[in-house]
Design a protein around this motif. Structure first.
Motif: not given
Lengths: 116, 410
Positions: A88-103
């Motif tokens: 569940e924590a991982t599902e939440i992490a998927k929404g993090c905007p850091i992926f937009l900058v390749g993090g």
């Protein structure tokens, strides 16, 4: 409920590469995301961002300017969330905007130290 | 003002002042003695003024009579007398003429200190509100019972227990020291906010009385700005928040006391003076550096004083809700945030977020989802609004749902 540490990693860049408008848009994305976690009553601690300056102390008191000069991903910040499972924590992490900058986000369960 | 109107009016404004000053003088364990003397004074006034007409200065008359009654009381009962002497730590010479100071300054100081005594963390919040209404606002037991949708016996019992608690804990009537003041101020502000809401959201019929309760909460909060020790940013923020809300008091109640929803309100009925007052205190609150939840709620309330939709309005409201939820979760804030999200970022994102809230079974949750699905998926909208209709507890809430369902084209 268990606490999970989210460790945010992103490319370290010494000079800002985005315009003020882009930075503002990014701030909004972060606030909306943290707000979303809080609205689900799953935020334990919003955490903080970490500044780029760092020192690492190694055996023999060898001090270096931080571990990340050569490594692509530096720790940029952290938050603590609460969920039943790491999935569940991982599902939440998927929404993090850091992926937009390749993090990336590392999800770690926080172990509770038993005081006897 | 005629005598019949003057006495109830003076009771509301002067009873609490006399009680606060006397109670401060006697100590918290004599709170009932202070109340008795204040009540006797008014009884005396109503008898005598009816026979002889109004005195030249009715307030000064009341104060003189209250002082004399207090002095008589002190002299009459020696046993009681001695106890008080110990508490007041007066020397024998002072004892002959106890100084009963009903100056403006001492009235203000005593009321402020009483506020801190009553809003003590050890007193249950509900009892704090009851005591505040009685001692700090001078409300009658009937009026308090009406505000709580309760009866006189229950309120009397509740007040009695609360006073017992004050006695038992021997709570001092004084301002807390510097190290404690912020924490104690938090409790005072929480109670004042509850008091305000008691009037603002009450289901009670008597609209005038409800408004009085809310305005009293504003007055008491205002009192906190009059002393350097309590004139702090969270106080300004709460005052701003209350002022913005209260500005819509007339507009949000229909002719039969029913709630008029924000979108349907007549803006001409919004009180511009209260909006101005709110803006003034909001400005002041942001100069302090610290941000409390009252700052964020005041920010949200401020944007609601501007009816026209704009990108800036909903983006600001969304960010205030984000910050508010980060400080403190509440289902209400989570639902309101999702509404703001729909306005700022679009319905699709808001629907996805709403599904994550885990609040199914809450009538406001289904009402929100119903609202969000309108024109996106009307059959789902009707489905959620029907659940909300079933879960709604008050008649007013059910009527709102029925109107919404009727307006959807399926």
């Amino acid at each position: 409920m268990k606490d999970f540490l989210l460790v945010y990693r992103s490319n370290f860049s010494p000079v800002p590469t985005s315009s003020p408008e882009e930075m503002q848009a990014m701030t909004k994305k972060w606030m909306d995301w943290i707000g979303s976690v809080a609205a689900q009553n799953k935020l334990t601690d919003r955490g903080n961002r970490l500044n780029a300056e760092a020192r690492v102390v190694k055996p023999g008191h060898v001090v270096t300017d931080g571990p990340y000069m050569e490594i692509k991903e530096a720790i940029a910040g952290y938050s603590i969330i609460k969920t039943e499972t790491i999935e569940e924590a991982t599902e939440i992490a998927k929404g993090c905007p850091i992926f937009l900058v390749g993090g990336s986000v590392e999800v770690r369960e926080i172990g509770v130290i038993m005081v006897s | 003002m005629q005598q019949q109107e003057l006495i109830p009016h003076l009771f509301r404004t002067e009873y609490r002042k006399i009680t606060a000053v006397l109670c401060k003088l006697f100590g918290i364990d004599k709170i009932e003695v202070a109340e008795d003397i204040a009540s006797d004074t008014f009884l005396h006034a109503s008898e005598l003024w009816g026979l002889r007409g109004l005195p030249e200065n009715p307030v000064a008359w009341l104060y003189t009579v209250a002082k004399n009654k207090a002095k008589d009381r002190l002299k009459r009962d020696t046993l009681y007398h001695n106890k008080i002497v110990q508490q007041m730590q007066l020397s024998t010479s002072e004892l002959q003429e106890p100084d009963i100071d009903l100056s403006d300054q001492n009235i203000k100081d005593s009321q402020l200190q009483m506020m801190f005594a009553i809003c003590h963390p050890a007193i249950p919040p509900e009892a704090q509100i009851g005591l505040s209404l009685r001692i700090l606002c001078g409300f009658g037991i009937d009026e308090i019972a009406a505000a709580f949708l309760s009866n006189k016996e229950t309120i009397n019992k509740r007040l009695h227990r609360a006073k017992e608690k004050l006695r038992e804990l021997n709570i001092k009537i004084e301002l807390p020291g510097e190290t404690e003041i912020n924490q104690r101020l938090d409790t005072v502000l929480a109670t004042l906010y509850l008091l305000f809401n008691e009037g603002y959201y009450s289901q009670a019929r008597d609209i005038t009385m409800r408004k009085d309760v809310s305005l009293e909460a504003i007055r008491l909060t205002h009192l906190l700005t009059g002393d350097r020790a309590t004139n702090k940013p969270p106080v300004h923020a709460l005052l701003a928040l209350m002022s913005f809300h209260a500005s819509r008091f007339e507009a949000r109640l229909g002719q039969n006391g029913e709630t008029v929803l924000y979108d349907d309100q007549d803006e001409n009925l919004w009180d511009t003076d209260l909006v101005k007052q709110g803006k003034y205190f909001m400005q002041l609150s942001w100069e302090g550096g610290t941000i409390s939840k009252y700052h964020l709620e005041a920010g949200i309330a401020y944007w609601h004083t501007i009816k026209a939709d704009s990108v800036e309005k909903w983006e600001s409201i969304l960010q205030f809700y984000n910050q508010l939820l980060i400080i403190q979760y509440s289902p209400m804030a989570a639902l309101n945030r999702t509404y703001a999200l729909a306005k700022a970022n679009g319905k699709q994102e808001a629907i996805a977020e709403a599904e994550k809230l885990g609040l199914s079974g809450n009538h406001l949750y289904h009402s929100l989802l119903g609202e969000l699905y309108i024109d996106v998926d009307n059959s789902k909208a009707v489905e959620h609004l029907n659940i909300a209709l079933k879960l709604a507890k008050s008649k007013a809430d059910r009527e709102v749902m029925e109107r919404k369902i009727a307006g959807i084209k399926t």
